[in-house]
Design a protein around this motif. Structure first.
Motif, PDB file in Angstrom:
ATOM      1  N   LYS A 163       3.377  14.592 -44.931  1.00  0.00           N
ATOM      2  CA  LYS A 163       3.692  13.209 -45.768  1.00  0.00           C
ATOM      3  C   LYS A 163       4.116  12.143 -44.916  1.00  0.00           C
ATOM      4  CE  LYS A 163       4.381  16.423 -49.661  1.00  0.00           C
ATOM      5  NZ  LYS A 163       5.059  16.861 -50.714  1.00  0.00           N
ATOM      6  N   ARG A 164       3.819  10.881 -45.441  1.00  0.00           N
ATOM      7  CA  ARG A 164       4.387   9.773 -44.962  1.00  0.00           C
ATOM      8  C   ARG A 164       5.687   9.891 -45.677  1.00  0.00           C
ATOM      9  NH1 ARG A 164       0.714   5.549 -44.011  1.00  0.00           N
ATOM     10  NH2 ARG A 164       2.734   4.518 -43.525  1.00  0.00           N
ATOM     11  N   ASP A 165       6.539   9.141 -44.957  1.00  0.00           N
ATOM     12  CA  ASP A 165       7.976   9.025 -45.022  1.00  0.00           C
ATOM     13  C   ASP A 165       8.041   7.909 -46.053  1.00  0.00           C
ATOM     14  OD1 ASP A 165      10.912   9.415 -44.497  1.00  0.00           O
ATOM     15  OD2 ASP A 165      10.750   7.499 -44.123  1.00  0.00           O
ATOM     16  N   ALA A 166       9.203   8.307 -47.281  1.00  0.00           N
ATOM     17  CA  ALA A 166       9.065   7.417 -48.383  1.00  0.00           C
ATOM     18  C   ALA A 166       9.897   6.097 -47.897  1.00  0.00           C
ATOM     19  CB  ALA A 166      10.002   7.922 -49.488  1.00  0.00           C
ATOM     20  N   THR A 167      10.675   5.887 -46.841  1.00  0.00           N
ATOM     21  CA  THR A 167      11.262   4.888 -46.627  1.00  0.00           C
ATOM     22  C   THR A 167      10.259   3.838 -45.702  1.00  0.00           C
ATOM     23  OG1 THR A 167      13.426   5.951 -46.174  1.00  0.00           O
ATOM     24  CG2 THR A 167      13.290   3.670 -45.243  1.00  0.00           C
ATOM     25  N   LEU A 217       6.944   4.052 -46.338  1.00  0.00           N
ATOM     26  CA  LEU A 217       6.006   3.348 -47.360  1.00  0.00           C
ATOM     27  C   LEU A 217       6.496   2.228 -48.128  1.00  0.00           C
ATOM     28  CD1 LEU A 217       4.522   6.841 -48.607  1.00  0.00           C
ATOM     29  CD2 LEU A 217       3.430   5.340 -47.186  1.00  0.00           C
ATOM     30  N   ALA A 218       8.083   2.319 -48.450  1.00  0.00           N
ATOM     31  CA  ALA A 218       8.508   1.212 -49.102  1.00  0.00           C
ATOM     32  C   ALA A 218       8.727   0.271 -48.363  1.00  0.00           C
ATOM     33  CB  ALA A 218       9.942   1.818 -49.383  1.00  0.00           C
ATOM     34  N   ARG A 219       8.771   0.380 -47.026  1.00  0.00           N
ATOM     35  CA  ARG A 219       8.835  -1.101 -46.007  1.00  0.00           C
ATOM     36  C   ARG A 219       7.383  -1.448 -45.828  1.00  0.00           C
ATOM     37  NH1 ARG A 219      10.504   1.666 -41.661  1.00  0.00           N
ATOM     38  NH2 ARG A 219      12.560   1.579 -42.422  1.00  0.00           N
ATOM     39  N   GLU A 220       6.679  -0.812 -45.864  1.00  0.00           N
ATOM     40  CA  GLU A 220       5.101  -1.202 -45.799  1.00  0.00           C
ATOM     41  C   GLU A 220       4.898  -2.102 -46.936  1.00  0.00           C
ATOM     42  OE1 GLU A 220       2.422   1.838 -44.826  1.00  0.00           O
ATOM     43  OE2 GLU A 220       3.198   1.945 -42.640  1.00  0.00           O
ATOM     44  N   ARG A 221       5.222  -1.375 -48.429  1.00  0.00           N
ATOM     45  CA  ARG A 221       4.772  -2.085 -49.483  1.00  0.00           C
ATOM     46  C   ARG A 221       5.565  -3.440 -49.753  1.00  0.00           C
ATOM     47  NH1 ARG A 221       5.001   3.114 -51.557  1.00  0.00           N
ATOM     48  NH2 ARG A 221       7.175   3.170 -52.148  1.00  0.00           N
TER      49      ARG A 221
END
Length: 400
Positions: free
Chosen positions: A380-384, A386-390
């Protein structure tokens, strides 16, 4: 369970510092460059990613240690009754894996249960272990004409035990950072293992536990410790120490079971009283650390022609076994002249050249799929992340 591909003995077979580092010793770096260097020194690390500020000392040490590993394996089938070669064999076995394990511990200091590090633990150690465990089993079936050779992930074949051990050691790193007296505790565990034949062969736990003190010591090593062994007086003192080791080794060869140096059996399994286990554990720990310090004292600090090969030692380690075992299966070592001094010297040279070639970039490119698979599809993609990319995408849209 038994391990038919183990070497046969007479009994049976690389943080953030707060100051400028000393010359020739790894020191503080940014988190990105520290990770790159740790990746380079770790036998399960990725060499596909560009490494910044690689430390030549550790790359040199890893390369020289892996050459000694391969040479030791090649000596096994040709040493025969040669007391001189048996002496060299036991001395090499006393420190080559301890040195490699200590470096692995040193570069495991930053390991925690962070998602990206767990992912690398799986892709850089667990997956190669599974693939090569199966590969060695199938190789034995074909090359040794042994269709009954079992495929078991619980019983490491030949040299795959190190990956199983490294997986366990690194997974327990947070615990060794937590306890009050980690090294004494690791030594006690090793001593207890040496008197526990019921541990059995699963995951080669005897080796995992008996080699544990070297990994834990590596976790607590600091750059200045390596600088100490690089002092000129230590290099000078290492000469008489090695000479003494040769004399003692020559005397001990006919009187001592080489199986002690493999750390894979208990005292009882080696045919000695139980109390010999703790005694030999402490004695060999001291001898191994002394010889490892001598080895490190002579490791070059500058870049040499073989320095870059230090990033490919996992390749040399896992692949050279096919050459050694293949030679054994196909009778390459049966020629009588190979058991004489000139033949043994030729085997030594061929083993060193062979493992050197297996550490080179072309070989790494060919076998990277097995040694360093990315396997992004499996995680799974790391939540941190993904948040940084968003956040980055939102900032870009706002500027537009």
């Amino acid at each position: 369970m038994t391990n038919s591909l183990r070497p046969q003995s007479p009994h049976g077979a690389p943080l953030r510092p707060s100051q400028q580092p000393a010359r020739g010793v790894p020191g503080p770096r940014s988190s990105q460059s520290a990770k790159a260097t740790a990746d380079a020194a770790d036998p399960g690390a990725s060499s596909a990613k560009p490494a910044k500020q690689r430390d030549a000392f550790f790359d040199n040490a890893k390369y020289l240690a892996i050459v000694l590993v391969a040479v030791g394996h090649a000596w096994e089938p040709v040493k025969g009754q040669s007391r001189g070669l048996e002496t060299l064999y036991t001395i090499v076995y006393a420190f080559h894996m301890p040195a490699f394990i200590l470096i692995s511990g040193y570069f495991s200091r930053s390991f925690d249960m962070r998602a990206d590090r767990l992912k690398r633990l799986v892709t850089g150690i667990a997956v190669p272990y599974i693939l090569f465990e199966v590969a060695y089993s199938l190789f034995a079936r074909w090359a040794n004409h042994d269709p009954g050779q079992a495929i078991s992930l619980l019983d490491p074949l030949y040299l795959t035990w190190f990956l199983a051990a490294l997986f366990i050691w690194r997974l327990t790193t947070p615990l060794w950072k937590l306890v009050r007296w980690p090294l004494p505790l690791a030594v006690v565990i090793a001593m207890l293992a040496s008197v526990s034949p019921e541990i059995g062969d699963d995951l080669d736990l005897q080796r995992v536990l008996q080699f544990l003190p070297f990994f834990v010591l590596g976790l607590y090593m600091k750059p200045e410790h390596f600088q100490l062994v690089r002092r000129r007086e230590v290099r000078i003192l290492s000469v008489p120490v090695l000479a003494a080791a040769l004399v003692v080794g020559y005397w001990a060869v006919p009187r001592m079971n080489t199986g002690w140096f493999y750390h894979r059996d208990s005292a009882q399994q080696l045919g000695t009283p139980w109390w010999a286990g703790p005694v030999m554990t402490l004695a060999l720990l001291g001898c191994s650390l002394l010889l490892t310090a001598c080895f490190f004292s002579w490791v070059p600090r500058r870049k040499l022609w073989f320095t870059a090969l230090g990033a490919g030692t996992l390749y040399g380690y896992l692949l050279h076994g096919f050459l050694v075992k293949g030679g054994d299966y196909w009778g390459w070592f049966d020629h009588g002249w190979l058991h004489k001094p000139l033949g043994q010297a030729l085997v030594t040279l061929l083993a060193a050249v062979g493992v050197t070639l297996l550490c080179t970039p072309p070989v790494q490119r060919v076998f990277r799929f097995a040694m360093e698979p990315s396997m992004e599809w499996a995680f799974k993609r790391d939540a941190t992340e993904l948040a940084r990319e968003r956040a980055g995408a939102g900032a870009g849209a706002g500027r537009a």
